[in-house]
Scaffold this motif. Structure first.
Motif, mmCIF file in Angstrom:
data_model
loop_
_atom_site.group_PDB
_atom_site.id
_atom_site.type_symbol
_atom_site.label_atom_id
_atom_site.label_comp_id
_atom_site.label_asym_id
_atom_site.label_seq_id
_atom_site.Cartn_x
_atom_site.Cartn_y
_atom_site.Cartn_z
ATOM 1 N N VAL A 161 -1.564 11.031 1.012
ATOM 2 C CA VAL A 161 -0.821 12.260 1.325
ATOM 3 C C VAL A 161 -1.440 13.483 0.644
ATOM 4 O O VAL A 161 -1.711 14.495 1.322
ATOM 5 C CB VAL A 161 0.673 12.107 0.963
ATOM 6 C CG1 VAL A 161 1.392 13.449 1.084
ATOM 7 C CG2 VAL A 161 1.336 11.061 1.854
ATOM 8 N N PRO A 162 -1.686 13.444 -0.674
ATOM 9 C CA PRO A 162 -2.331 14.611 -1.300
ATOM 10 C C PRO A 162 -3.698 14.924 -0.700
ATOM 11 O O PRO A 162 -4.065 16.103 -0.560
ATOM 12 C CB PRO A 162 -2.455 14.199 -2.770
ATOM 13 C CG PRO A 162 -1.404 13.167 -2.972
ATOM 14 C CD PRO A 162 -1.325 12.425 -1.673
ATOM 15 N N VAL A 219 1.809 16.497 5.756
ATOM 16 C CA VAL A 219 2.373 15.168 6.015
ATOM 17 C C VAL A 219 3.886 15.294 5.977
ATOM 18 O O VAL A 219 4.466 15.624 4.941
ATOM 19 C CB VAL A 219 1.878 14.133 4.982
ATOM 20 C CG1 VAL A 219 2.508 12.775 5.261
ATOM 21 C CG2 VAL A 219 0.353 14.021 5.030
ATOM 22 N N ASN A 220 4.519 15.040 7.125
ATOM 23 C CA ASN A 220 5.962 15.228 7.250
ATOM 24 C C ASN A 220 6.773 13.990 6.901
ATOM 25 O O ASN A 220 8.003 14.053 6.881
ATOM 26 C CB ASN A 220 6.319 15.662 8.667
ATOM 27 C CG ASN A 220 5.635 16.952 9.075
ATOM 28 O OD1 ASN A 220 4.987 17.007 10.103
ATOM 29 N ND2 ASN A 220 5.760 17.999 8.265
ATOM 30 N N GLY A 221 6.101 12.874 6.650
ATOM 31 C CA GLY A 221 6.851 11.681 6.297
ATOM 32 C C GLY A 221 5.957 10.461 6.160
ATOM 33 O O GLY A 221 4.872 10.411 6.742
ATOM 34 N N VAL A 222 6.429 9.521 5.341
ATOM 35 C CA VAL A 222 5.780 8.223 5.199
ATOM 36 C C VAL A 222 6.871 7.175 5.400
ATOM 37 O O VAL A 222 7.750 7.007 4.550
ATOM 38 C CB VAL A 222 5.122 8.048 3.814
ATOM 39 C CG1 VAL A 222 4.459 6.670 3.714
ATOM 40 C CG2 VAL A 222 4.102 9.154 3.552
ATOM 41 N N LEU A 223 6.836 6.499 6.555
ATOM 42 C CA LEU A 223 7.882 5.541 6.893
ATOM 43 C C LEU A 223 7.444 4.131 6.517
ATOM 44 O O LEU A 223 6.365 3.684 6.930
ATOM 45 C CB LEU A 223 8.203 5.594 8.389
ATOM 46 C CG LEU A 223 8.507 6.960 9.001
ATOM 47 C CD1 LEU A 223 8.984 6.786 10.443
ATOM 48 C CD2 LEU A 223 9.537 7.709 8.186
ATOM 49 N N PRO A 224 8.274 3.414 5.758
ATOM 50 C CA PRO A 224 7.901 2.045 5.376
ATOM 51 C C PRO A 224 7.972 1.091 6.558
ATOM 52 O O PRO A 224 8.704 1.327 7.531
ATOM 53 C CB PRO A 224 8.958 1.688 4.322
ATOM 54 C CG PRO A 224 10.139 2.529 4.672
ATOM 55 C CD PRO A 224 9.582 3.814 5.214
ATOM 56 N N TYR A 225 7.204 0.023 6.461
ATOM 57 C CA TYR A 225 7.247 -1.032 7.474
ATOM 58 C C TYR A 225 8.630 -1.658 7.494
ATOM 59 O O TYR A 225 9.211 -1.976 6.454
ATOM 60 C CB TYR A 225 6.204 -2.102 7.152
ATOM 61 C CG TYR A 225 6.250 -3.316 8.061
ATOM 62 C CD1 TYR A 225 5.651 -3.277 9.314
ATOM 63 C CD2 TYR A 225 6.892 -4.484 7.666
ATOM 64 C CE1 TYR A 225 5.682 -4.378 10.162
ATOM 65 C CE2 TYR A 225 6.929 -5.594 8.497
ATOM 66 C CZ TYR A 225 6.324 -5.536 9.746
ATOM 67 O OH TYR A 225 6.369 -6.630 10.571
ATOM 68 N N GLY A 266 0.785 -1.224 0.000
ATOM 69 C CA GLY A 266 0.000 0.000 0.000
ATOM 70 C C GLY A 266 0.815 1.270 0.000
ATOM 71 O O GLY A 266 0.263 2.374 0.048
ATOM 72 N N PHE A 267 2.149 1.162 -0.082
ATOM 73 C CA PHE A 267 3.006 2.331 0.054
ATOM 74 C C PHE A 267 2.753 3.357 -1.052
ATOM 75 O O PHE A 267 2.620 4.559 -0.795
ATOM 76 C CB PHE A 267 4.477 1.915 0.063
ATOM 77 C CG PHE A 267 5.405 2.968 0.600
ATOM 78 C CD1 PHE A 267 5.679 3.049 1.952
ATOM 79 C CD2 PHE A 267 6.000 3.893 -0.249
ATOM 80 C CE1 PHE A 267 6.527 4.025 2.458
ATOM 81 C CE2 PHE A 267 6.842 4.873 0.241
ATOM 82 C CZ PHE A 267 7.111 4.938 1.602
ATOM 83 N N ASP A 268 2.665 2.883 -2.292
ATOM 84 C CA ASP A 268 2.441 3.807 -3.413
ATOM 85 C C ASP A 268 1.078 4.489 -3.302
ATOM 86 O O ASP A 268 0.943 5.673 -3.649
ATOM 87 C CB ASP A 268 2.553 3.063 -4.745
ATOM 88 C CG ASP A 268 3.983 2.633 -5.059
ATOM 89 O OD1 ASP A 268 4.911 3.187 -4.438
ATOM 90 O OD2 ASP A 268 4.163 1.737 -5.902
ATOM 91 N N ASP A 269 0.071 3.750 -2.828
ATOM 92 C CA ASP A 269 -1.256 4.344 -2.658
ATOM 93 C C ASP A 269 -1.225 5.453 -1.608
ATOM 94 O O ASP A 269 -1.877 6.498 -1.767
ATOM 95 C CB ASP A 269 -2.271 3.283 -2.227
ATOM 96 C CG ASP A 269 -2.653 2.356 -3.372
ATOM 97 O OD1 ASP A 269 -2.428 2.745 -4.537
ATOM 98 O OD2 ASP A 269 -3.162 1.258 -3.100
#
Length: 353
Positions: free
Chosen positions: A189-190, A199-205, A180-183
Protein backbone atom coordinates in the motif's frame (compact mmCIF):
# COMPACT_ATOMS: atom_id res chain seq x y z
CA UNK A 1 -24.96 14.74 -13.39
CA UNK A 2 -24.35 10.99 -13.32
CA UNK A 3 -21.15 9.79 -11.70
CA UNK A 4 -19.87 6.73 -13.54
CA UNK A 5 -17.34 4.30 -12.08
CA UNK A 6 -15.75 1.48 -14.05
CA UNK A 7 -14.40 -1.46 -12.08
CA UNK A 8 -11.50 -3.03 -13.94
CA UNK A 9 -8.85 -5.61 -13.21
CA UNK A 10 -5.32 -6.55 -14.28
CA UNK A 11 -6.12 -10.28 -13.98
CA UNK A 12 -9.10 -12.60 -14.11
CA UNK A 13 -11.31 -13.60 -11.18
CA UNK A 14 -10.61 -10.74 -8.77
CA UNK A 15 -14.21 -10.26 -7.61
CA UNK A 16 -15.27 -7.28 -9.73
CA UNK A 17 -18.91 -8.37 -9.94
CA UNK A 18 -19.37 -8.77 -6.20
CA UNK A 19 -17.56 -5.49 -5.43
CA UNK A 20 -19.54 -3.57 -8.05
CA UNK A 21 -22.87 -4.86 -6.80
CA UNK A 22 -21.87 -4.43 -3.15
CA UNK A 23 -21.03 -0.78 -3.80
CA UNK A 24 -24.23 -0.31 -5.77
CA UNK A 25 -26.24 -1.85 -2.92
CA UNK A 26 -24.56 0.47 -0.43
CA UNK A 27 -25.34 3.48 -2.63
CA UNK A 28 -28.97 2.39 -2.86
CA UNK A 29 -29.11 2.14 0.92
CA UNK A 30 -27.89 5.74 1.08
CA UNK A 31 -30.73 6.85 -1.17
CA UNK A 32 -29.06 6.99 -4.59
CA UNK A 33 -30.71 5.81 -7.78
CA UNK A 34 -28.12 3.35 -9.07
CA UNK A 35 -27.52 1.58 -12.35
CA UNK A 36 -25.27 -1.31 -13.37
CA UNK A 37 -23.87 -2.10 -16.79
CA UNK A 38 -21.38 -4.58 -18.18
CA UNK A 39 -20.60 -3.22 -21.65
CA UNK A 40 -18.98 -6.46 -22.83
CA UNK A 41 -20.35 -9.74 -21.56
CA UNK A 42 -17.56 -12.24 -20.94
CA UNK A 43 -18.95 -14.60 -18.24
CA UNK A 44 -21.08 -16.35 -20.81
CA UNK A 45 -23.65 -19.07 -20.41
CA UNK A 46 -26.67 -20.26 -22.36
CA UNK A 47 -29.97 -18.90 -21.08
CA UNK A 48 -33.34 -19.54 -22.79
CA UNK A 49 -31.65 -20.17 -26.09
CA UNK A 50 -29.41 -17.10 -25.96
CA UNK A 51 -25.80 -16.63 -24.94
CA UNK A 52 -25.76 -14.09 -22.14
CA UNK A 53 -23.52 -12.95 -19.33
CA UNK A 54 -24.77 -14.05 -15.92
CA UNK A 55 -23.57 -10.91 -14.10
CA UNK A 56 -26.24 -8.47 -15.37
CA UNK A 57 -28.93 -10.98 -14.41
CA UNK A 58 -27.51 -11.08 -10.88
CA UNK A 59 -27.51 -7.27 -10.86
CA UNK A 60 -31.22 -7.23 -11.72
CA UNK A 61 -31.87 -9.52 -8.75
CA UNK A 62 -29.64 -7.77 -6.21
CA UNK A 63 -30.53 -4.19 -7.14
CA UNK A 64 -34.17 -4.94 -7.99
CA UNK A 65 -33.97 -3.01 -11.25
CA UNK A 66 -35.96 -3.63 -14.41
CA UNK A 67 -33.37 -2.57 -17.00
CA UNK A 68 -33.30 -4.84 -20.02
CA UNK A 69 -30.39 -7.27 -20.06
CA UNK A 70 -29.49 -6.30 -23.64
CA UNK A 71 -29.07 -2.71 -22.45
CA UNK A 72 -27.04 -3.73 -19.40
CA UNK A 73 -24.90 -5.88 -21.72
CA UNK A 74 -24.89 -4.35 -25.21
CA UNK A 75 -21.97 -6.45 -26.48
CA UNK A 76 -21.76 -10.22 -26.06
CA UNK A 77 -18.01 -10.80 -26.31
CA UNK A 78 -18.22 -14.42 -27.38
CA UNK A 79 -15.59 -16.39 -29.32
CA UNK A 80 -17.80 -16.10 -32.41
CA UNK A 81 -17.98 -12.33 -32.01
CA UNK A 82 -14.19 -12.06 -31.67
CA UNK A 83 -13.70 -14.20 -34.78
CA UNK A 84 -16.04 -11.95 -36.76
CA UNK A 85 -14.22 -8.86 -35.49
CA UNK A 86 -10.82 -10.19 -36.49
CA UNK A 87 -12.22 -11.01 -39.95
CA UNK A 88 -13.39 -7.42 -40.31
CA UNK A 89 -17.14 -8.05 -40.02
CA UNK A 90 -17.62 -5.75 -37.01
CA UNK A 91 -17.52 -1.94 -37.22
CA UNK A 92 -15.78 -0.61 -34.06
CA UNK A 93 -17.30 2.86 -34.42
CA UNK A 94 -20.84 1.48 -34.69
CA UNK A 95 -20.13 -0.74 -31.70
CA UNK A 96 -19.01 2.21 -29.58
CA UNK A 97 -22.17 4.06 -30.60
CA UNK A 98 -24.27 1.07 -29.49
CA UNK A 99 -22.54 1.01 -26.10
CA UNK A 100 -22.98 4.78 -25.67
CA UNK A 101 -26.66 4.61 -26.63
CA UNK A 102 -27.32 1.79 -24.16
CA UNK A 103 -25.43 3.65 -21.44
CA UNK A 104 -27.30 6.92 -22.02
CA UNK A 105 -30.63 5.15 -21.65
CA UNK A 106 -29.56 3.29 -18.53
CA UNK A 107 -27.92 6.35 -16.89
CA UNK A 108 -30.80 8.74 -17.57
CA UNK A 109 -31.99 10.20 -14.27
CA UNK A 110 -29.57 8.18 -12.16
CA UNK A 111 -26.96 9.57 -9.81
CA UNK A 112 -24.54 6.64 -10.00
CA UNK A 113 -23.76 4.00 -12.60
CA UNK A 114 -21.31 1.18 -11.98
CA UNK A 115 -19.68 -0.33 -15.04
CA UNK A 116 -18.09 -3.75 -14.76
CA UNK A 117 -15.05 -4.28 -16.93
CA UNK A 118 -14.25 -7.40 -18.88
CA UNK A 119 -12.29 -10.34 -17.48
CA UNK A 120 -9.07 -8.29 -17.80
CA UNK A 121 -8.64 -4.65 -18.77
CA UNK A 122 -7.12 -5.44 -22.19
CA UNK A 123 -10.08 -7.50 -23.44
CA UNK A 124 -11.89 -5.78 -26.31
CA UNK A 125 -8.82 -4.53 -28.12
CA UNK A 126 -9.87 -6.08 -31.43
CA UNK A 127 -12.81 -3.66 -31.62
CA UNK A 128 -11.32 -0.71 -29.75
CA UNK A 129 -13.35 -1.43 -26.61
CA UNK A 130 -10.83 -2.19 -23.89
CA UNK A 131 -11.69 -0.99 -20.40
CA UNK A 132 -9.65 2.15 -21.05
CA UNK A 133 -11.68 2.77 -24.23
CA UNK A 134 -14.93 2.26 -22.35
CA UNK A 135 -13.83 4.69 -19.63
CA UNK A 136 -13.07 7.32 -22.26
CA UNK A 137 -16.27 6.82 -24.27
CA UNK A 138 -18.50 6.89 -21.17
CA UNK A 139 -16.41 9.42 -19.21
CA UNK A 140 -15.92 7.06 -16.27
CA UNK A 141 -13.65 7.07 -13.26
CA UNK A 142 -11.80 3.76 -12.83
CA UNK A 143 -11.33 1.65 -9.72
CA UNK A 144 -8.93 -1.23 -10.15
CA UNK A 145 -9.90 -4.45 -8.33
CA UNK A 146 -6.69 -6.42 -7.98
CA UNK A 147 -5.79 -9.73 -6.40
CA UNK A 148 -2.52 -10.26 -4.58
CA UNK A 149 -0.42 -13.31 -5.37
CA UNK A 150 2.95 -12.14 -4.15
CA UNK A 151 4.87 -8.96 -4.84
CA UNK A 152 4.94 -9.55 -8.59
CA UNK A 153 1.22 -8.71 -8.58
CA UNK A 154 2.29 -5.09 -8.16
CA UNK A 155 3.70 -5.12 -11.71
CA UNK A 156 0.23 -5.70 -13.12
CA UNK A 157 -1.27 -2.92 -11.02
CA UNK A 158 1.38 -0.44 -12.17
CA UNK A 159 0.90 -1.43 -15.82
CA UNK A 160 -2.86 -0.94 -15.58
CA UNK A 161 -2.42 2.37 -13.76
CA UNK A 162 -0.30 3.69 -16.63
CA UNK A 163 -2.99 2.69 -19.14
CA UNK A 164 -5.82 4.42 -17.26
CA UNK A 165 -3.80 7.50 -16.37
CA UNK A 166 -5.74 10.33 -14.74
CA UNK A 167 -8.99 8.36 -14.86
CA UNK A 168 -7.71 5.96 -12.20
CA UNK A 169 -9.48 6.88 -8.96
CA UNK A 170 -7.99 4.13 -6.83
CA UNK A 171 -7.25 0.48 -6.18
CA UNK A 172 -8.91 -2.15 -4.02
CA UNK A 173 -6.78 -5.19 -3.21
CA UNK A 174 -9.20 -8.07 -2.88
CA UNK A 175 -8.97 -11.57 -1.45
CA UNK A 176 -5.67 -11.03 0.36
CA UNK A 177 -4.84 -14.15 2.35
CA UNK A 178 -3.80 -13.92 5.97
CA UNK A 179 -0.10 -14.86 5.64
CA UNK A 180 0.51 -11.88 3.37
CA UNK A 181 -2.03 -9.40 4.73
CA UNK A 182 0.41 -7.49 6.95
CA UNK A 183 2.94 -7.29 4.11
CA UNK A 184 0.32 -5.81 1.82
CA UNK A 185 -0.74 -3.15 4.32
CA UNK A 186 2.81 -2.44 5.46
CA UNK A 187 4.67 -2.50 2.15
CA UNK A 188 2.47 -2.74 -0.94
CA UNK A 189 0.00 0.00 0.00
CA UNK A 190 2.68 2.60 0.86
CA UNK A 191 4.59 1.69 -2.31
CA UNK A 192 1.57 2.19 -4.56
CA UNK A 193 0.61 5.42 -2.86
CA UNK A 194 4.18 6.70 -3.25
CA UNK A 195 3.61 6.24 -7.00
CA UNK A 196 0.46 8.36 -6.87
CA UNK A 197 -1.95 5.41 -6.85
CA UNK A 198 -4.47 5.69 -3.99
CA UNK A 199 -5.43 2.41 -2.32
CA UNK A 200 -9.06 2.52 -1.22
CA UNK A 201 -9.11 -0.80 0.59
CA UNK A 202 -7.48 -4.13 1.36
CA UNK A 203 -10.09 -6.89 1.63
CA UNK A 204 -9.10 -10.13 3.38
CA UNK A 205 -9.70 -13.50 1.78
CA UNK A 206 -13.09 -14.88 2.78
CA UNK A 207 -13.70 -18.50 1.95
CA UNK A 208 -17.46 -18.03 1.79
CA UNK A 209 -16.90 -15.58 -1.07
CA UNK A 210 -14.09 -17.13 -3.07
CA UNK A 211 -14.13 -20.77 -1.98
CA UNK A 212 -15.57 -23.61 -4.07
CA UNK A 213 -17.74 -26.16 -2.30
CA UNK A 214 -18.61 -29.72 -3.21
CA UNK A 215 -22.10 -28.42 -3.96
CA UNK A 216 -20.62 -25.98 -6.49
CA UNK A 217 -18.84 -28.89 -8.20
CA UNK A 218 -21.99 -31.01 -8.16
CA UNK A 219 -24.01 -28.27 -9.81
CA UNK A 220 -21.30 -27.44 -12.37
CA UNK A 221 -20.94 -31.11 -13.36
CA UNK A 222 -24.67 -31.86 -13.16
CA UNK A 223 -23.58 -34.83 -11.08
CA UNK A 224 -25.55 -37.46 -9.18
CA UNK A 225 -24.66 -37.83 -5.51
CA UNK A 226 -24.27 -41.44 -4.38
CA UNK A 227 -24.16 -40.65 -0.65
CA UNK A 228 -26.11 -38.35 1.63
CA UNK A 229 -22.97 -36.71 3.02
CA UNK A 230 -22.85 -32.92 3.33
CA UNK A 231 -21.82 -31.01 0.21
CA UNK A 232 -20.72 -27.96 2.18
CA UNK A 233 -17.01 -28.85 2.31
CA UNK A 234 -14.56 -26.62 0.43
CA UNK A 235 -12.18 -27.91 -2.24
CA UNK A 236 -9.05 -26.07 -3.36
CA UNK A 237 -7.32 -28.59 -5.64
CA UNK A 238 -8.02 -31.72 -7.64
CA UNK A 239 -6.12 -34.97 -8.04
CA UNK A 240 -6.36 -37.58 -10.78
CA UNK A 241 -6.57 -41.12 -9.46
CA UNK A 242 -4.68 -42.89 -12.25
CA UNK A 243 -1.94 -44.52 -10.17
CA UNK A 244 -1.89 -47.71 -8.12
CA UNK A 245 -3.92 -47.83 -4.93
CA UNK A 246 -0.79 -47.85 -2.77
CA UNK A 247 0.76 -44.86 -4.55
CA UNK A 248 -2.62 -43.08 -4.49
CA UNK A 249 -2.82 -43.44 -0.72
CA UNK A 250 0.66 -41.93 -0.25
CA UNK A 251 -0.23 -39.01 -2.50
CA UNK A 252 -3.69 -38.41 -1.07
CA UNK A 253 -2.40 -38.32 2.51
CA UNK A 254 -0.13 -35.38 1.61
CA UNK A 255 -2.94 -33.15 0.42
CA UNK A 256 -5.84 -31.23 1.94
CA UNK A 257 -9.19 -29.94 0.72
CA UNK A 258 -8.93 -32.02 -2.45
CA UNK A 259 -11.32 -33.66 -4.88
CA UNK A 260 -10.21 -36.97 -6.38
CA UNK A 261 -11.25 -37.72 -9.97
CA UNK A 262 -11.13 -41.35 -11.07
CA UNK A 263 -13.08 -44.05 -12.87
CA UNK A 264 -15.86 -46.15 -11.33
CA UNK A 265 -13.77 -49.25 -11.96
CA UNK A 266 -10.88 -48.05 -9.75
CA UNK A 267 -12.08 -49.36 -6.38
CA UNK A 268 -8.47 -49.33 -5.10
CA UNK A 269 -8.12 -45.59 -5.76
CA UNK A 270 -11.56 -44.88 -4.32
CA UNK A 271 -10.69 -46.80 -1.13
CA UNK A 272 -7.39 -44.94 -0.84
CA UNK A 273 -9.18 -41.62 -1.17
CA UNK A 274 -11.55 -42.59 1.63
CA UNK A 275 -8.55 -43.23 3.91
CA UNK A 276 -7.09 -39.75 3.35
CA UNK A 277 -8.38 -37.06 5.73
CA UNK A 278 -7.72 -34.28 3.22
CA UNK A 279 -10.03 -35.64 0.51
CA UNK A 280 -13.35 -33.80 0.55
CA UNK A 281 -15.03 -35.51 -2.39
CA UNK A 282 -14.65 -38.27 -4.98
CA UNK A 283 -15.83 -37.68 -8.55
CA UNK A 284 -16.38 -40.72 -10.76
CA UNK A 285 -16.26 -40.16 -14.52
CA UNK A 286 -18.21 -42.23 -17.02
CA UNK A 287 -21.58 -42.39 -15.26
CA UNK A 288 -21.08 -45.83 -13.69
CA UNK A 289 -21.45 -46.66 -10.01
CA UNK A 290 -18.60 -47.98 -7.85
CA UNK A 291 -18.74 -51.23 -5.86
CA UNK A 292 -21.33 -51.20 -3.07
CA UNK A 293 -18.55 -51.67 -0.49
CA UNK A 294 -17.00 -48.35 -1.53
CA UNK A 295 -20.34 -46.56 -1.30
CA UNK A 296 -20.95 -48.04 2.16
CA UNK A 297 -17.52 -46.93 3.33
CA UNK A 298 -18.09 -43.43 1.93
CA UNK A 299 -21.40 -43.19 3.78
CA UNK A 300 -19.71 -44.32 6.97
CA UNK A 301 -16.96 -41.71 6.59
CA UNK A 302 -19.43 -39.08 5.32
CA UNK A 303 -17.48 -38.41 2.11
CA UNK A 304 -19.54 -37.36 -0.94
CA UNK A 305 -19.22 -39.45 -4.11
CA UNK A 306 -20.39 -37.75 -7.29
CA UNK A 307 -21.12 -39.71 -10.45
CA UNK A 308 -20.78 -37.84 -13.75
CA UNK A 309 -21.65 -38.97 -17.26
CA UNK A 310 -18.71 -37.09 -18.81
CA UNK A 311 -15.39 -38.73 -19.59
CA UNK A 312 -12.38 -38.07 -17.36
CA UNK A 313 -10.85 -35.36 -19.57
CA UNK A 314 -14.12 -33.41 -19.75
CA UNK A 315 -14.62 -33.72 -15.98
CA UNK A 316 -11.12 -32.42 -15.31
CA UNK A 317 -11.67 -29.47 -17.65
CA UNK A 318 -14.84 -28.49 -15.81
CA UNK A 319 -13.32 -28.90 -12.35
CA UNK A 320 -10.19 -26.97 -13.32
CA UNK A 321 -12.35 -24.09 -14.56
CA UNK A 322 -14.38 -23.78 -11.37
CA UNK A 323 -11.46 -24.37 -8.95
CA UNK A 324 -9.18 -21.85 -10.68
CA UNK A 325 -11.78 -19.15 -11.22
CA UNK A 326 -13.86 -19.66 -8.09
CA UNK A 327 -17.57 -19.84 -7.63
CA UNK A 328 -19.97 -17.54 -9.38
CA UNK A 329 -21.19 -14.72 -7.14
CA UNK A 330 -24.72 -14.71 -5.82
CA UNK A 331 -26.79 -12.44 -3.58
CA UNK A 332 -25.23 -13.79 -0.38
CA UNK A 333 -21.74 -13.23 -1.83
CA UNK A 334 -22.63 -9.59 -2.50
CA UNK A 335 -23.84 -9.16 1.09
CA UNK A 336 -20.58 -10.58 2.44
CA UNK A 337 -18.45 -8.36 0.21
CA UNK A 338 -20.49 -5.33 1.22
CA UNK A 339 -19.68 -6.09 4.85
CA UNK A 340 -15.98 -6.53 3.99
CA UNK A 341 -15.96 -3.18 2.18
CA UNK A 342 -17.57 -1.47 5.16
CA UNK A 343 -14.89 -2.82 7.49
CA UNK A 344 -11.80 -2.70 5.28
CA UNK A 345 -12.27 0.01 2.64
CA UNK A 346 -13.01 3.70 2.23
CA UNK A 347 -16.53 3.29 0.90
CA UNK A 348 -17.14 7.04 0.79
CA UNK A 349 -14.20 7.47 -1.58
CA UNK A 350 -15.34 4.54 -3.73
CA UNK A 351 -18.80 6.05 -4.04
CA UNK A 352 -17.42 9.51 -4.73
CA UNK A 353 -18.94 11.05 -1.60
Amino acid sequence: MTRTTLLSSPTESTGKTAVALALASEAQERGDDVGYMKPRGTSLESVVGKTLDSDPMLAREVLDVEDEVHEMEPVVYSPTFVEEAVQGRVDPEELRDEVKTAYDKLADGRGLVFLEGADVYTTGGVVGLTDADIARVLDAHVVLIAGFDGYRSVDGILAAARVFGDRLAGVVLNGVEDPGFDDVEGSVVPFLESRGIPVNGVLPYDRSVAGVTVADLRDRLNATSLTDASHDGYVERFLVGAMSGEEALRQFRRTKDAVVVTGADRADVQSAALEAPGVRCIVLAGGLEPPSAVVSKAREKEVPILSVGLDTVAVLDEIEEVVQHGRKPDASTVDTVRDLLTRHADVDALLGD
